[in-house]
Write a protein that holds these residues in place. Structure first.
Motif, PDB file in Angstrom:
ATOM      1  N   LEU A  58      88.487 -10.834  55.634  1.00  0.00           N
ATOM      2  CA  LEU A  58      87.282 -10.468  54.912  1.00  0.00           C
ATOM      3  C   LEU A  58      87.474 -10.738  53.429  1.00  0.00           C
ATOM      4  CD1 LEU A  58      86.871  -7.022  56.674  1.00  0.00           C
ATOM      5  CD2 LEU A  58      85.536  -9.077  57.171  1.00  0.00           C
ATOM      6  N   ALA A  59      86.387 -11.075  52.750  1.00  0.00           N
ATOM      7  CA  ALA A  59      86.440 -11.309  51.309  1.00  0.00           C
ATOM      8  C   ALA A  59      85.104 -10.929  50.705  1.00  0.00           C
ATOM      9  CB  ALA A  59      86.760 -12.771  51.004  1.00  0.00           C
ATOM     10  N   SER A  60      85.124 -10.578  49.427  1.00  0.00           N
ATOM     11  CA  SER A  60      83.890 -10.270  48.706  1.00  0.00           C
ATOM     12  C   SER A  60      83.324 -11.551  48.114  1.00  0.00           C
ATOM     13  CB  SER A  60      84.160  -9.266  47.592  1.00  0.00           C
ATOM     14  OG  SER A  60      84.584  -8.023  48.138  1.00  0.00           O
ATOM     15  N   GLY A  64      78.719  -9.662  45.253  1.00  0.00           N
ATOM     16  CA  GLY A  64      79.020  -8.349  45.811  1.00  0.00           C
ATOM     17  C   GLY A  64      78.787  -8.231  47.298  1.00  0.00           C
ATOM     18  N   GLY A  65      78.489  -9.356  47.947  1.00  0.00           N
ATOM     19  CA  GLY A  65      78.313  -9.355  49.389  1.00  0.00           C
ATOM     20  C   GLY A  65      79.646  -9.442  50.114  1.00  0.00           C
ATOM     21  N   LEU A  66      79.573  -9.685  51.402  1.00  0.00           N
ATOM     22  CA  LEU A  66      80.769  -9.712  52.242  1.00  0.00           C
ATOM     23  C   LEU A  66      80.833 -11.019  53.017  1.00  0.00           C
ATOM     24  CD1 LEU A  66      83.203  -7.984  53.317  1.00  0.00           C
ATOM     25  CD2 LEU A  66      81.702  -7.338  55.227  1.00  0.00           C
ATOM     26  N   THR A  82      85.698  -1.321  52.575  1.00  0.00           N
ATOM     27  CA  THR A  82      84.431  -1.853  52.084  1.00  0.00           C
ATOM     28  C   THR A  82      83.383  -1.874  53.184  1.00  0.00           C
ATOM     29  OG1 THR A  82      85.489  -3.203  50.384  1.00  0.00           O
ATOM     30  CG2 THR A  82      83.281  -3.860  51.068  1.00  0.00           C
ATOM     31  N   VAL A  83      83.767  -2.310  54.370  1.00  0.00           N
ATOM     32  CA  VAL A  83      82.836  -2.328  55.501  1.00  0.00           C
ATOM     33  C   VAL A  83      82.366  -0.918  55.810  1.00  0.00           C
ATOM     34  CG1 VAL A  83      82.583  -2.851  57.956  1.00  0.00           C
ATOM     35  CG2 VAL A  83      83.814  -4.436  56.467  1.00  0.00           C
ATOM     36  N   ARG A  84      83.270   0.020  55.861  1.00  0.00           N
ATOM     37  CA  ARG A  84      82.917   1.396  56.190  1.00  0.00           C
ATOM     38  C   ARG A  84      81.997   2.014  55.134  1.00  0.00           C
ATOM     39  NH1 ARG A  84      86.259   3.656  60.185  1.00  0.00           N
ATOM     40  NH2 ARG A  84      85.750   5.762  59.451  1.00  0.00           N
ATOM     41  N   ALA A  85      82.213   1.678  53.878  1.00  0.00           N
ATOM     42  CA  ALA A  85      81.452   2.307  52.808  1.00  0.00           C
ATOM     43  C   ALA A  85      80.115   1.628  52.539  1.00  0.00           C
ATOM     44  CB  ALA A  85      82.287   2.324  51.528  1.00  0.00           C
ATOM     45  N   ARG A  86      80.061   0.281  52.601  1.00  0.00           N
ATOM     46  CA  ARG A  86      78.879  -0.445  52.138  1.00  0.00           C
ATOM     47  C   ARG A  86      78.127  -1.174  53.244  1.00  0.00           C
ATOM     48  NH1 ARG A  86      79.894  -4.519  48.430  1.00  0.00           N
ATOM     49  NH2 ARG A  86      77.862  -4.131  47.463  1.00  0.00           N
ATOM     50  N   GLY A  89      76.793   0.100  59.133  1.00  0.00           N
ATOM     51  CA  GLY A  89      76.275  -0.201  60.464  1.00  0.00           C
ATOM     52  C   GLY A  89      77.181  -1.130  61.245  1.00  0.00           C
ATOM     53  N   VAL A  90      77.837  -2.064  60.549  1.00  0.00           N
ATOM     54  CA  VAL A  90      78.779  -2.967  61.209  1.00  0.00           C
ATOM     55  C   VAL A  90      79.988  -2.191  61.718  1.00  0.00           C
ATOM     56  CG1 VAL A  90      80.292  -4.968  60.892  1.00  0.00           C
ATOM     57  CG2 VAL A  90      78.016  -4.940  59.845  1.00  0.00           C
ATOM     58  N   ALA A  91      80.464  -1.238  60.920  1.00  0.00           N
ATOM     59  CA  ALA A  91      81.587  -0.402  61.360  1.00  0.00           C
ATOM     60  C   ALA A  91      81.188   0.447  62.559  1.00  0.00           C
ATOM     61  CB  ALA A  91      82.063   0.478  60.207  1.00  0.00           C
TER      62      ALA A  91
END
Length: 307
Positions: A58-60, A64-66, A82-86, A89-91
């Motif tokens: 994963l990278a930013s 500021g996207g993913l 980052t996935v969990r915080a922002r 839904g994916v997490a």
């Protein structure tokens, strides 16, 4: 049985194999199970992607996207802060895909390109505005995920194209996302009904952007524009959420199978959609709803509390 199996270490060699007619193999969790159950034959030529380290991780992005490499495992997504915080839904979705072994082996790219109407990760990806980046020997093209799925197990990818990454734009400052799945048991479940939601709020507490998607309720996982329309411009109160949830039920065209009848799925569509929307709203407003949201929203009095 397959007649050829290759495992190149370079993307160029993989793309050459695809151009020659090979079928890509990522985690293989669906292919192997389907073959063992007699539901699908192994392709005559398989190219294994396992050695393509460049497609993992994963990278930013600059905005500021993913950026999600296609071979990123579900476990890696769930573990990423980052996935969990922002991109919560994916997490939610990745944390309930199959078993622990499936989540360790299975990839986000495989889950997307399998194009199952019951795929868990695709609904939150749709709500978060995901773009699929496909590459072939002819070059690279970007396809909004909303245009990728064309039928059960079918995508708009052309012969020889490989999904190399998925890009998500930066979510809004005051926003939240979620994925909720109806399940009869806690492990190894396939969605009977699922729903994802993303909401972004403006300066005065009004919804300025909304997306709602449904899983296992149509030939493809897809967005429900009518649900978004019901939410935008409101304060996401009970009446607006109920209208949006009913829009999901009205848009659903489920089938009957061993996991549930069409009538049951349609009745539960509004329930699950409401819980997904309420969870996204709660997260946008700062409440902590544990991952996966499916666990937190069942048996509770509401998603607005700290769970």
């Amino acid at each position: 049985m397959s007649t050829a199996f290759v495992a190149p270490s370079s993307l160029a060699d993989v793309l050459a194999a695809l151009a020659a007619g090979a079928v890509p193999l990522a985690g293989g969790t669906d292919l192997v199970v389907g073959h063992r159950q007699g539901k699908r034959l192994l392709p005559e030529s398989i190219v294994n992607l396992d050695r393509l380290i460049e497609l993992r991780g994963l990278a930013s992005s600059a905005d500021g996207g993913l950026i999600m490499g296609a071979l990123t495992s579900h476990d890696a997504l769930v573990d990423d802060t980052t996935v969990r915080a922002r991109f919560t839904g994916v997490a939610d979705a990745s944390s309930i895909v199959g078993s622990a072994a499936t989540r360790c082996t299975g990839t986000i790219g495989g889950n997307v390109m399998n194009a199952s109407p019951a795929a868990d990760t695709t609904a939150p990806l749709l709500c978060l505005g995901a773009v699929a980046v496909l590459r072939s020997t002819a070059g690279e093209r970007r396809v909004p995920l909303s245009e990728l799925f064309v039928g059960p197990g079918r995508t708009s990818a052309m012969v020889g194209e490989l999904l190399v990454r998925i890009e998500l734009p930066a979510p809004g400052t005051v926003s939240g996302s979620s994925y909720v799945r109806l399940e009869y048991r806690r492990h190894m479940e396939i969605a009977v009904v699922g729903a994802a939601a993303y909401l972004r709020f403006g300066d005065h507490g009004e919804v300025v952007e909304a997306r709602v998607a449904m899983t296992a309720l149509a030939p493809t996982v897809r967005l429900v524009p009518e649900a978004a329309i019901a939410l935008v411009g409101t304060d996401a109160g009970a009446a607006a959420v109920a209208t949006a949830a009913e829009a999901v039920a009205a848009a659903s065209t489920p089938i009957s199978d061993v996991r549930g009848s069409a009538d049951y799925r349609r009745a539960m569509a509004a329930v699950i959609a409401r819980r997904a929307i309420e969870t996204a709203v709660a997260r946008a407003r700062g409440a902590v709803v544990r991952i996966p949201a499916s666990d937190s929203t069942f048996g509770t009095s509401g998603a607005g509390a700290t769970l």
